[in-house]
Design a protein around this motif. Structure first.
Motif, PDB file in Angstrom:
ATOM      1  N   GLN A 219       0.511   5.381   1.077  1.00 17.28           N
ATOM      2  CA  GLN A 219      -0.477   6.511   1.715  1.00 17.28           C
ATOM      3  C   GLN A 219       0.309   7.929   1.889  1.00 17.28           C
ATOM      4  O   GLN A 219       1.292   8.086   2.191  1.00 17.28           O
TER       5      GLN A 219
ATOM      6  N   LEU B  84     -10.024   4.480  10.498  1.00 14.37           N
ATOM      7  CA  LEU B  84     -10.579   4.191   9.079  1.00 14.37           C
ATOM      8  C   LEU B  84     -11.578   3.082   8.955  1.00 14.37           C
ATOM      9  O   LEU B  84     -11.600   2.000   9.546  1.00 14.37           O
TER      10      LEU B  84
ATOM     11  N   GLU C 266       1.581   2.443  11.007  1.00 14.75           N
ATOM     12  CA  GLU C 266       0.370   1.542  10.456  1.00 14.75           C
ATOM     13  C   GLU C 266      -1.087   1.364  10.942  1.00 14.75           C
ATOM     14  O   GLU C 266      -0.978   1.508  12.216  1.00 14.75           O
ATOM     15  N   PRO C 267      -1.762   1.144  10.014  1.00 14.34           N
ATOM     16  CA  PRO C 267      -3.133   0.931  10.608  1.00 14.34           C
ATOM     17  C   PRO C 267      -3.149  -0.189  11.721  1.00 14.34           C
ATOM     18  O   PRO C 267      -2.609  -1.434  11.220  1.00 14.34           O
TER      19      PRO C 267
ATOM     20  N   ILE D  37       3.445   0.967   2.935  1.00 12.88           N
ATOM     21  CA  ILE D  37       3.086   0.172   4.048  1.00 12.88           C
ATOM     22  C   ILE D  37       2.955  -1.512   3.224  1.00 12.88           C
ATOM     23  O   ILE D  37       2.056  -1.523   2.482  1.00 12.88           O
TER      24      ILE D  37
ATOM     25  N   PHE E 192       4.335   7.250   2.164  1.00 21.07           N
ATOM     26  CA  PHE E 192       4.297   6.040   3.443  1.00 21.07           C
ATOM     27  C   PHE E 192       4.005   4.859   2.737  1.00 21.07           C
ATOM     28  O   PHE E 192       3.077   4.765   2.185  1.00 21.07           O
TER      29      PHE E 192
ATOM     30  N   LYS F  61      -9.159  -8.005  -1.214  1.00 16.77           N
ATOM     31  CA  LYS F  61      -8.581  -6.730  -0.863  1.00 16.77           C
ATOM     32  C   LYS F  61      -9.299  -5.661  -0.031  1.00 16.77           C
ATOM     33  O   LYS F  61     -10.300  -5.735  -0.077  1.00 16.77           O
ATOM     34  N   LEU F  62      -8.584  -5.000   0.487  1.00 15.88           N
ATOM     35  CA  LEU F  62      -9.064  -4.125   1.631  1.00 15.88           C
ATOM     36  C   LEU F  62      -9.050  -2.602   1.016  1.00 15.88           C
ATOM     37  O   LEU F  62      -8.183  -2.176   0.399  1.00 15.88           O
TER      38      LEU F  62
ATOM     39  N   PHE G 143      -0.340  -5.834   9.472  1.00 15.87           N
ATOM     40  CA  PHE G 143       0.473  -4.811   8.705  1.00 15.87           C
ATOM     41  C   PHE G 143       1.777  -4.697   9.218  1.00 15.87           C
ATOM     42  O   PHE G 143       2.117  -4.731  10.456  1.00 15.87           O
TER      43      PHE G 143
ATOM     44  N   TYR H  31       0.875  -1.174  -0.063  1.00 15.39           N
ATOM     45  CA  TYR H  31       0.021  -0.054   0.039  1.00 15.39           C
ATOM     46  C   TYR H  31       0.719   1.447  -0.104  1.00 15.39           C
ATOM     47  O   TYR H  31       2.252   1.253   0.133  1.00 15.39           O
TER      48      TYR H  31
ATOM     49  N   LEU I   9      -3.890   0.589  -2.171  1.00 14.05           N
ATOM     50  CA  LEU I   9      -3.450  -0.753  -2.604  1.00 14.05           C
ATOM     51  C   LEU I   9      -2.523  -0.431  -3.891  1.00 14.05           C
ATOM     52  O   LEU I   9      -3.312  -0.005  -4.950  1.00 14.05           O
TER      53      LEU I   9
ATOM     54  N   GLN J 159      -4.345  11.326   3.232  1.00 11.11           N
ATOM     55  CA  GLN J 159      -5.109  10.621   2.017  1.00 11.11           C
ATOM     56  C   GLN J 159      -5.326   8.925   2.633  1.00 11.11           C
ATOM     57  O   GLN J 159      -4.602   8.598   3.647  1.00 11.11           O
ATOM     58  N   SER J 160      -6.075   8.265   1.943  1.00 12.76           N
ATOM     59  CA  SER J 160      -6.360   6.923   2.409  1.00 12.76           C
ATOM     60  C   SER J 160      -4.986   6.005   1.983  1.00 12.76           C
ATOM     61  O   SER J 160      -4.381   6.329   1.163  1.00 12.76           O
ATOM     62  N   LEU J 161      -4.988   4.819   2.743  1.00  7.53           N
ATOM     63  CA  LEU J 161      -4.113   3.877   2.140  1.00  7.53           C
ATOM     64  C   LEU J 161      -4.714   3.509   0.639  1.00  7.53           C
ATOM     65  O   LEU J 161      -5.936   3.295   0.678  1.00  7.53           O
TER      66      LEU J 161
ATOM     67  N   PHE K   5      -9.725   1.226   1.882  1.00 10.10           N
ATOM     68  CA  PHE K   5      -9.716   2.051   3.088  1.00 10.10           C
ATOM     69  C   PHE K   5     -10.340   3.376   2.729  1.00 10.10           C
ATOM     70  O   PHE K   5     -10.182   3.804   1.736  1.00 10.10           O
ATOM     71  N   GLY K   6     -11.116   3.853   3.777  1.00  9.80           N
ATOM     72  CA  GLY K   6     -11.538   5.183   3.762  1.00  9.80           C
ATOM     73  C   GLY K   6     -10.632   6.239   3.942  1.00  9.80           C
ATOM     74  O   GLY K   6      -9.539   5.815   4.399  1.00  9.80           O
ATOM     75  N   THR K   7     -10.652   7.407   3.823  1.00 14.03           N
ATOM     76  CA  THR K   7      -9.831   8.423   4.195  1.00 14.03           C
ATOM     77  C   THR K   7      -9.422   8.661   5.616  1.00 14.03           C
ATOM     78  O   THR K   7      -8.696   9.075   6.261  1.00 14.03           O
ATOM     79  N   GLY K   8     -10.308   8.202   6.502  1.00 18.21           N
ATOM     80  CA  GLY K   8     -10.060   8.278   7.898  1.00 18.21           C
ATOM     81  C   GLY K   8     -10.878   9.487   8.577  1.00 18.21           C
ATOM     82  O   GLY K   8     -11.188  10.375   7.783  1.00 18.21           O
TER      83      GLY K   8
END
Lengths: 119, 113
Positions: free
Chosen positions: A38, B87, B43-44, A93, A91, B100-101, A110, A36, A46, A42-44, B103-106
């Motif tokens: 980031q 998130l 990391e999340p 990950i 970033f 596959k995950l 992660f 991923y 893929l 912003q969001s992660l 993610f929202g922006t949080g």
């Protein structure tokens, strides 16, 4: 829970150089690893999915020749950012998972991430 | 339209307050739903999975409404240590059988003394 490590945790490099990031699953065999990216606030996102012993599957818009992924063993995947430019600063990950005995697990573990700064 | 949408916040609340986060997702085929927590420059980390029947883990309650494609997270009795970005995450199944995950922006939460 399972442990995933990344190395290096932080790297600063000059524009045009290549940077390799390692992702290791320390206490389990990861059949699948995910990379991923980031950007700030912003969001992660893929970038690619890699399965041990086969070519990575890249998400739309991610250049496979720029972001080289190798998943040569069940405990190690590497991401190489080739000819890095300032816009690649981000970033990065990884996460790792295991499809064991044909059962699908929804759990991804992660790594702590690698902060790349390209000057 | 983003696949997973969240209010970015920040939500500023005092200690002890109750706060709720909302999330909507666009892929009706999604089958797994999660809330992750991400601390600054880290990391999340999985906070909890979300089930249709709703589920609770201590001070945290998650709800899922499949018809509305809506997920929520409620935090009761907020602690300073709850300050983080939350998130909303949904899955999309890959043909390998793995997920596959997405993610929202949080949503950023700041809990103050």
């Amino acid at each position: 829970g399972a442990v995933v490590s990344q190395h290096p945790s932080r790297v600063i490099c000059k524009s045009g150089t290549s940077v390799k990031i390692e992702c290791r699953s320390l206490d389990f065999q990861a059949t699948t690893m995910f990379w991923y990216r980031q950007f700030p606030k912003q969001s992660l996102m893929l970038m690619a999915t890699s399965n041990e012993g086969s070519k990575a599957t890249y998400e739309q818009g991610v250049e496979k020749d720029k972001f080289l992924i190798n998943h040569a063993s069940l405990t190690l995947s590497t991401l190489t950012v080739t000819s890095a430019h300032p816009e690649d600063s981000s970033f990065y990950i990884c996460s790792a998972g295991n499809l064991a005995d044909g059962k699908s697990t929804d759990t991804q573990y992660f790594g702590p991430g690698t902060r790349l700064t390209v000057l | 339209r983003k696949e997973v949408e969240q209010d970015p916040g920040p939500f500023n609340v005092p200690e002890g307050a109750t706060v709720a986060f909302n999330c909507t997702y666009s892929n009706s085929a999604s089958q797994s739903f999660f809330w992750y927590r991400q601390d600054c420059r880290k990391e999340p980390k999985l906070l909890m999975s979300v089930y249709s029947s709703g589920n609770e883990d201590g001070r945290f309650t998650a709800q899922l409404n499949r018809a509305s494609q809506y997920i929520s997270l409620l935090i009761r009795d907020s602690k300073l240590s709850d300050s983080a970005t939350y998130l909303c995450v949904v899955n999309a199944r890959l043909n390998t059988g793995f997920q596959k995950l997405v993610f929202g922006t949080g949503t950023r939460l700041l809990v103050s003394p």
